[in-house]
Motif scaffolding. Structure first.
Motif, mmCIF file in Angstrom:
data_model
loop_
_atom_site.group_PDB
_atom_site.id
_atom_site.type_symbol
_atom_site.label_atom_id
_atom_site.label_comp_id
_atom_site.label_asym_id
_atom_site.label_seq_id
_atom_site.Cartn_x
_atom_site.Cartn_y
_atom_site.Cartn_z
ATOM 1 N N GLY A 96 8.812 42.415 35.206
ATOM 2 C CA GLY A 96 9.281 41.374 34.168
ATOM 3 C C GLY A 96 9.221 39.949 34.505
ATOM 4 N N GLY A 97 7.702 39.784 34.587
ATOM 5 C CA GLY A 97 7.317 38.496 34.903
ATOM 6 C C GLY A 97 7.015 37.530 33.534
ATOM 7 N N MET A 98 5.771 36.960 33.438
ATOM 8 C CA MET A 98 5.754 36.136 32.618
ATOM 9 C C MET A 98 5.258 36.813 31.125
ATOM 10 S SD MET A 98 1.967 33.654 32.371
ATOM 11 C CE MET A 98 1.016 35.205 31.925
ATOM 12 N N ARG A 99 4.920 38.043 31.109
ATOM 13 C CA ARG A 99 4.622 38.424 29.744
ATOM 14 C C ARG A 99 5.968 38.767 29.028
ATOM 15 N NH1 ARG A 99 -0.010 42.965 31.218
ATOM 16 N NH2 ARG A 99 1.173 42.875 33.132
ATOM 17 N N SER A 100 6.783 39.399 29.747
ATOM 18 C CA SER A 100 8.045 39.790 28.800
ATOM 19 C C SER A 100 9.053 38.360 28.958
ATOM 20 C CB SER A 100 8.924 40.925 29.848
ATOM 21 O OG SER A 100 9.344 40.383 31.139
ATOM 22 N N ARG A 101 8.871 37.511 29.772
ATOM 23 C CA ARG A 101 9.778 36.278 29.474
ATOM 24 C C ARG A 101 9.139 35.467 28.316
ATOM 25 N NH1 ARG A 101 9.316 35.547 35.446
ATOM 26 N NH2 ARG A 101 7.513 33.934 35.068
ATOM 27 N N ALA A 102 7.826 35.569 28.137
ATOM 28 C CA ALA A 102 7.378 34.765 27.056
ATOM 29 C C ALA A 102 8.013 35.069 25.820
ATOM 30 C CB ALA A 102 6.010 34.575 27.154
ATOM 31 N N ILE A 103 7.663 36.693 25.752
ATOM 32 C CA ILE A 103 8.162 37.138 24.389
ATOM 33 C C ILE A 103 9.466 37.310 24.135
ATOM 34 C CG2 ILE A 103 8.045 39.407 22.852
ATOM 35 C CD1 ILE A 103 5.404 37.863 23.211
ATOM 36 N N SER A 104 10.411 37.158 25.146
ATOM 37 C CA SER A 104 11.755 37.005 25.189
ATOM 38 C C SER A 104 12.032 35.798 24.624
ATOM 39 C CB SER A 104 12.685 37.391 26.567
ATOM 40 O OG SER A 104 12.344 38.617 26.975
ATOM 41 N N MET A 105 11.684 34.788 25.129
ATOM 42 C CA MET A 105 11.746 33.328 24.715
ATOM 43 C C MET A 105 11.544 33.198 23.043
ATOM 44 S SD MET A 105 10.303 30.940 27.965
ATOM 45 C CE MET A 105 10.310 29.478 26.679
ATOM 46 N N ILE A 106 10.288 33.592 22.560
ATOM 47 C CA ILE A 106 10.244 33.839 21.429
ATOM 48 C C ILE A 106 10.998 34.676 20.461
ATOM 49 C CG2 ILE A 106 8.394 34.550 19.339
ATOM 50 C CD1 ILE A 106 7.578 32.185 21.206
ATOM 51 N N CYS A 107 11.698 35.660 21.025
ATOM 52 C CA CYS A 107 12.654 36.355 20.210
ATOM 53 C C CYS A 107 13.953 35.580 20.133
ATOM 54 C CB CYS A 107 12.992 37.843 20.944
ATOM 55 S SG CYS A 107 11.571 38.872 20.946
ATOM 56 N N ASP A 108 14.171 34.981 21.163
ATOM 57 C CA ASP A 108 15.371 33.965 21.427
ATOM 58 C C ASP A 108 15.391 33.000 20.391
ATOM 59 O OD1 ASP A 108 17.367 35.148 22.940
ATOM 60 O OD2 ASP A 108 16.418 34.197 24.711
ATOM 61 N N LEU A 109 14.144 32.305 19.938
ATOM 62 C CA LEU A 109 13.901 31.339 19.159
ATOM 63 C C LEU A 109 14.242 31.783 17.744
ATOM 64 C CD1 LEU A 109 11.106 29.175 20.687
ATOM 65 C CD2 LEU A 109 13.235 28.503 20.587
ATOM 66 N N VAL A 110 13.577 32.680 17.269
ATOM 67 C CA VAL A 110 13.782 33.155 15.948
ATOM 68 C C VAL A 110 14.805 34.190 15.692
ATOM 69 C CG1 VAL A 110 11.354 32.962 15.751
ATOM 70 C CG2 VAL A 110 11.865 35.177 16.468
ATOM 71 N N GLY A 111 15.688 34.458 16.654
ATOM 72 C CA GLY A 111 16.872 35.135 16.526
ATOM 73 C C GLY A 111 16.786 36.670 16.457
ATOM 74 N N ILE A 112 15.541 37.573 16.945
ATOM 75 C CA ILE A 112 15.438 38.811 17.238
ATOM 76 C C ILE A 112 16.515 39.457 18.235
ATOM 77 C CG2 ILE A 112 13.923 40.560 17.521
ATOM 78 C CD1 ILE A 112 11.656 38.717 16.529
ATOM 79 N N PRO A 113 17.281 40.340 18.116
ATOM 80 C CA PRO A 113 18.013 41.030 19.194
ATOM 81 C C PRO A 113 17.205 41.949 19.961
ATOM 82 C CG PRO A 113 18.617 42.016 16.977
ATOM 83 C CD PRO A 113 17.613 40.742 16.800
ATOM 84 N N ALA A 114 17.031 41.635 21.198
ATOM 85 C CA ALA A 114 16.112 42.747 22.005
ATOM 86 C C ALA A 114 16.907 42.660 23.561
ATOM 87 C CB ALA A 114 15.135 42.264 22.001
ATOM 88 N N TYR A 115 16.574 43.292 24.423
ATOM 89 C CA TYR A 115 16.611 43.428 25.778
ATOM 90 C C TYR A 115 15.292 43.232 26.419
ATOM 91 C CZ TYR A 115 21.162 45.637 24.611
ATOM 92 O OH TYR A 115 22.296 45.960 23.904
#
Length: 347
Positions: A96-115
């Motif tokens: 749950g470190g850098m890799r998932s945090r980075a992609i989660s931030m991108i998903c947040d920016l473009v409005g992609i729903p995810a967990y």
């Protein structure tokens, strides 16, 4: 749009899709069953970042990671967006470190729903280990016993197809549990994946107060059954299956030839491995029968001279078991056991 979620919560989602952001080799070694691989770094890139981290420090490693990942972000986001329109996407990396945090931030920016899986694969793996190895099994185990070839695996498959709680442990391990166990089967999973497959089936069938399995030793191929599971098998309910020698011979021949001609060389090597038990003369005799195409004689001799004396199961009904069932008609046998289960558990 991205919410943190733990492993237990994630597995309860409706139609979850676990997206493994780790490198290909990490995914291949072990992942969450059903997960898809969407690596941020390939194996070479991951090695580069790791080497830079250890040689030049975390700051330079992060800049290198950013340089590698940046061109990939649009395609990564596009793929996650596509999946998110069909299923509940759960992103995870190793912890749950850098890799998932980075992609989660991108998903947040473009409005992609995810967990995002809290603690990553490491936390999921800890949950599986705790469930299988640290806790008493939460249901009764119904164990099918019987001589080799009586159809125990077939009965389990029928019960499972009827919607009952039954696990084909040999299928999970991709091994039939003997010196002939892996012949004609794909390589079995490593221990991590075997445990994940087993845990997921148990969780999926949690509404049942029992689980039906075939009697197995602690090891099946390259895999080891958890101690609480073995203890559950020892203290559970025991059903004996029995059939005639001729039916058992034909059943085994069908099992090893259903995909075409048997692998004679692999069978020969397996027979040779029994030389100390069978003796040199009998081993040579069986190999000659094998290459002459006399599978009936080979199978009968192996049952009579090796497997039956090894397992010592009765050839017919015995008072030592909770239920004894003939498998001459395999469907009738499965139905008899189904009736027994329904009556025993009032279902």
């Amino acid at each position: 749009m991205v919410r943190d979620i733990n492993s237990e919560e994630a597995l309860k989602l409706d139609i979850p899709l676990f997206v493994d952001l780790r490198a290909e080799s990490e995914f291949t070694e072990a992942t969450i069953p059903g997960a898809v691989n969407l690596p941020i770094f390939n194996d070479d890139e991951r090695t580069q970042v790791g080497t830079t981290y250890h040689q030049d420090g975390p700051a330079k490693a992060r800049w290198l990671a950013l340089q590698i990942v940046s061109p990939k972000l649009p395609e990564l986001a596009k793929q996650i967006d596509y999946w998110s329109r069909q299923k509940a996407v759960v992103l995870f990396c190793w912890r749950g470190g850098m890799r998932s945090r980075a992609i989660s931030m991108i998903c947040d920016l473009v409005g992609i729903p995810a967990y995002r899986l809290t603690g990553g694969y490491k936390a999921y793996r800890k949950m599986v280990r705790n469930y299988l190895w640290e806790q008493q099994l939460d249901r009764e185990v119904i164990v099918l016993h019987g001589l080799t070839g009586v159809g125990k695996t077939e009965v389990i498959e029928i019960l499972a197809n009827h919607g009952l709680a039954a696990i084909n442990l040999e299928a999970l391990a991709s091994n039939r549990g003997s010196v002939f166990g892996g012949i004609g089967l794909p390589p079995g999973p490593n221990q991590k994946m075997f445990e994940s497959y087993l845990a997921h089936i148990l969780w999926h069938q949690a509404r049942f107060p029992y689980i039906v399995v075939e009697c197995e030793s602690r090891r099946i191929g390259r895999n080891t059954l958890p101690t609480p599971f073995i203890e559950g098998m020892r203290t559970g309910s025991h059903i004996l299956l029995y059939d005639s020698l001729e039916n058992r011979v034909q059943r085994l021949i069908g099992e090893y030839t259903y995909q075409g001609s048997p692998d004679l060389d692999s069978l020969s090597r397996a027979i040779t491995s029994l030389k100390n038990r069978l003796g040199g003369e009998k081993t040579t005799e069986l190999i000659n029968y094998l290459y002459q195409g006399d599978l009936v004689q080979v199978t009968r001799e192996l049952l009579v001279n090796y497997y039956d004396p090894l397992y010592h199961y009765p050839h017919g009904p015995s008072k030592e078991y909770d239920l004894c069932v003939s498998t001459q008609d395999i469907m009738a046998a499965a139905n008899r056991i189904e009736d027994y289960l329904n009556h025993r558990y009032n279902q």
